[in-house]
Design a protein around this motif. Structure first.
Motif, mmCIF file in Angstrom:
data_model
loop_
_atom_site.group_PDB
_atom_site.id
_atom_site.type_symbol
_atom_site.label_atom_id
_atom_site.label_comp_id
_atom_site.label_asym_id
_atom_site.label_seq_id
_atom_site.Cartn_x
_atom_site.Cartn_y
_atom_site.Cartn_z
ATOM 1 N N ASN A 168 -9.171 -9.303 5.415
ATOM 2 C CA ASN A 168 -8.762 -9.503 4.025
ATOM 3 C C ASN A 168 -8.618 -10.974 3.642
ATOM 4 O O ASN A 168 -8.561 -11.305 2.459
ATOM 5 C CB ASN A 168 -7.455 -8.749 3.734
ATOM 6 N N ILE A 213 -9.557 -1.379 -12.024
ATOM 7 C CA ILE A 213 -9.787 -2.833 -12.016
ATOM 8 C C ILE A 213 -9.434 -3.443 -13.371
ATOM 9 O O ILE A 213 -9.882 -4.523 -13.716
ATOM 10 C CB ILE A 213 -11.258 -3.162 -11.656
ATOM 11 N N SER A 271 -0.915 -7.475 -7.956
ATOM 12 C CA SER A 271 -2.190 -7.065 -7.349
ATOM 13 C C SER A 271 -2.794 -8.216 -6.554
ATOM 14 O O SER A 271 -2.973 -9.324 -7.074
ATOM 15 C CB SER A 271 -3.159 -6.614 -8.448
ATOM 16 N N ILE A 297 2.444 1.872 -3.051
ATOM 17 C CA ILE A 297 1.332 1.041 -3.526
ATOM 18 C C ILE A 297 0.132 1.893 -3.963
ATOM 19 O O ILE A 297 -0.417 1.696 -5.039
ATOM 20 C CB ILE A 297 0.878 0.030 -2.439
ATOM 21 N N ARG A 301 -2.309 7.932 -0.069
ATOM 22 C CA ARG A 301 -2.536 7.249 1.191
ATOM 23 C C ARG A 301 -1.945 7.979 2.396
ATOM 24 O O ARG A 301 -1.489 7.351 3.353
ATOM 25 C CB ARG A 301 -2.013 5.825 1.118
HETATM 26 C C1 UD1 Z 1 -5.709 -5.379 -1.062
HETATM 27 C C2 UD1 Z 1 -6.164 -5.192 0.368
HETATM 28 C C3 UD1 Z 1 -5.755 -3.828 0.880
HETATM 29 C C4 UD1 Z 1 -4.252 -3.623 0.702
HETATM 30 C C5 UD1 Z 1 -3.853 -3.895 -0.745
HETATM 31 C C6 UD1 Z 1 -2.351 -3.852 -0.954
HETATM 32 C C7 UD1 Z 1 -8.203 -6.513 0.499
HETATM 33 C C8 UD1 Z 1 -9.684 -6.523 0.636
HETATM 34 N N1 UD1 Z 1 -7.616 -5.308 0.414
HETATM 35 O O1 UD1 Z 1 -6.372 -4.408 -1.859
HETATM 36 O O2 UD1 Z 1 -6.079 -3.766 2.257
HETATM 37 O O3 UD1 Z 1 -3.932 -2.294 1.013
HETATM 38 O O4 UD1 Z 1 -4.305 -5.208 -1.139
HETATM 39 O O5 UD1 Z 1 -1.715 -4.767 -0.127
HETATM 40 O O6 UD1 Z 1 -7.563 -7.543 0.528
HETATM 41 N N2 UD1 Z 1 -4.225 -2.050 -9.495
HETATM 42 C C9 UD1 Z 1 -4.371 -1.710 -10.827
HETATM 43 N N3 UD1 Z 1 -5.280 -2.421 -11.578
HETATM 44 C C10 UD1 Z 1 -6.016 -3.444 -11.064
HETATM 45 C C11 UD1 Z 1 -5.835 -3.794 -9.697
HETATM 46 C C12 UD1 Z 1 -4.927 -3.086 -8.928
HETATM 47 O O7 UD1 Z 1 -3.722 -0.792 -11.317
HETATM 48 O O8 UD1 Z 1 -6.824 -4.047 -11.809
HETATM 49 C C13 UD1 Z 1 -3.261 -1.285 -8.645
HETATM 50 C C14 UD1 Z 1 -3.924 -0.563 -7.477
HETATM 51 O O9 UD1 Z 1 -4.507 0.651 -7.862
HETATM 52 C C15 UD1 Z 1 -2.766 -0.407 -6.526
HETATM 53 C C16 UD1 Z 1 -1.943 -1.680 -6.767
HETATM 54 O O10 UD1 Z 1 -2.370 -2.192 -8.028
HETATM 55 O O11 UD1 Z 1 -1.997 0.717 -6.870
HETATM 56 C C17 UD1 Z 1 -2.106 -2.744 -5.724
HETATM 57 O O12 UD1 Z 1 -3.469 -2.960 -5.464
HETATM 58 P P1 UD1 Z 1 -4.068 -4.363 -5.064
HETATM 59 O O13 UD1 Z 1 -2.970 -5.250 -4.598
HETATM 60 O O14 UD1 Z 1 -4.942 -4.852 -6.157
HETATM 61 O O15 UD1 Z 1 -4.964 -3.969 -3.821
HETATM 62 P P2 UD1 Z 1 -6.383 -4.542 -3.449
HETATM 63 O O16 UD1 Z 1 -6.463 -5.985 -3.798
HETATM 64 O O17 UD1 Z 1 -7.436 -3.624 -3.944
#
Ligand code: UD1
Length: 417
Positions: free
Chosen positions: A23, A123, A162, A327, A331
């Protein structure tokens, strides 16, 4: 698809070196497009996701190659192009190319990554912050198109913390005009490493460990060679391997300071450890206490990526443990496999109760996702008889050599094609 076969019931012992962090490496690879020149990532893990990220770059005209464990990226002749769905679907984190390519070409396009097995994973925040920095976003026929005349610094407060969206914002802001102030940023080590990596090559970013990040736009970056930091999730998983088999093992190259919440929990369960000249000596022989309540949380809270491996360990600890996953919505994919092995687990929405202490027995299981799949392998180490974990490609997305690593510690485990 390959399988991992494990003959359980053996104690582990000995020493193992932890691989570079997936990551941390992925956003560093994306960041390389911001520079019209060369980047070298030493100790980069040779895993499928790194392969997809470099294939995307190759498709855009970059040259990428390996020299031993060092990944070379030459983005001098990179040109604008679209990232097709074959990559976006395989690998959600390729979405961070959107901001980086926008920074380089003032336009970018990627297929929508869609949902994912551990939750919806929208996203929306990624797109929102890019818009605020001046990008015009259009979605059509499953593609996301971003364009701008010039990205401009602005102020943004993330509605939800995020990791990916924070990295996206940083990548877009690095070469934007003026100052970008980001509030409520993720403080995960992988965000901090991205900032250090960019600053080492001429970016001007501060506040990465405070949640309040300030990016002052710069015109250009420089060539850079950088060491990918060790993987805190792999280290935690292997510590769980020691825990589930009640063994004493040594892990080298462990980012101990990034693992406080996990190590705190390990200690509460009766695990003992000491850190000695960069090595973590972990003794799980007396580990026997259930976890009354544990919530996953953003950093520095307990990482969601270690929730399933810990659940596997808790199935072997007498007493009732309660986990709440805050989170991701879906899961607990590993619970079903663990139940098949004889574990008593009740899942209700974001809560899971583990009635630990029943002996696990070997079974034929399927990996459904990366960390949940690794949890099944751990359970196989502790179970009686043979366990087969099918579709181990999911696991190999994050663990460079899981069979070799656990074999080196004395586990009886091998991959079957
Ligand atoms: C990253 C990690 C993953 C880890 C996660 C949380 C990488 C490649 N992956 O994933 O291993 O489990 O952080 O620590 O680094 N969300 C939204 N809208 C958005 C973006 C996120 O609602 O535009 C939500 C997601 O659905 C989730 C939460 O925010 O519920 C956290 O996600 P996020 O921190 O963005 O995880 P990733 O970056 O995808």
């Amino acid at each position: 698809m390959g399988n991992i076969k494990i003959l359980g019931g053996r104690k582990l012992s000995g020493s193992l070196r932890i691989q570079g962090s997936k990551n941390a490496a992925l956003p560093m690879i994306a960041a390389s497009v911001l520079h019209n020149g060369k980047s070298v990532l030493h100790n980069c893990p040779q895993i499928a996701d790194v392969g997809y990220m470099t294939e995307i770059l190759n498709g855009l005209g970059a040259r990428t190659w390996w020299e031993g464990k060092s990944l070379h990226l030459d983005c001098t002749h990179l040109r604008y192009g679209q990232i097709p769905s074959v990559y976006a679907e395989k690998m959600r984190s390729s979405i961070i190319y959107l901001g980086a390519l926008l920074g380089r070409f003032h336009q970018s396009a990627i297929a929508h990554p869609g949902g994912c097995v551990i939750g919806a994973r929208p996203i929306d925040i990624h797109l929102q912050v890019l818009k605020l920095l001046g990008a015009h976003i259009r979605e059509k026929d499953g593609m996301i198109y971003a364009s701008c005349t010039q990205l401009k610094g602005n102020e943004y407060e993330f509605p939800k913390i995020s990791v990916g969206a924070t990295q996206q914002a940083i990548l877009a802001a690095v070469k934007a005009q003026g100052v970008t102030r980001l509030h409520r940023c993720a403080r995960e080590p992988e965000v901090q490493w991205l900032v250090r990596y960019l600053n080492s090559r001429g970016a001007d970013i501060t506040g990465e460990n405070t949640g309040e990040i300030v990016v002052r736009g710069v015109e250009q970056l420089t060539d850079l060679e950088y060491e990918v930091p060790p993987d805190r999730i792999v280290a935690g998983t292997y510590l769980c391997a020691g825990a589930i088999t009640r063994s004493k093992i040594t892990l080298e190259n462990v980012p101990v300071e990034e693992m406080e919440s996990f190590l705190h929990m390990y200690r509460k369960m009766g695990g003992q450890y000491e850190v000695n000249s960069g090595k973590l000596l972990a003794d799980s022989r007396e580990l026997n206490r259930a976890v009354t309540y544990l919530e996953t949380d953003v950093y520095p809270g307990f990482p969601t990526d270690l929730q399933s491996p810990l659940m596997a360990v808790l199935t072997t600890v007498r007493g009732v443990s309660h986990i709440r996953e805050t989170i991701f919505e879906d899961r607990y994919k590993a619970a079903e496999g663990l139940q098949k092995m004889g574990a008593a687990i009740d899942v209700n929405g974001q809560d899971a109760w583990i009635y630990g202490g029943a002996s696990l027995r070997g079974a034929r299981l399927k990996a459904r996702e990366l960390r949940g799949g690794a949890a099944l392998v751990l359970a196989g180490l502790a179970a009686s008889g043979e366990t087969v974990v099918e579709d181990c490609e999911y696991i190999e997305r994050g663990y460079e050599h899981i069979c070799e690593d656990l074999s080196a510690l004395g586990g009886v485990i091998r991959k079957e094609e």
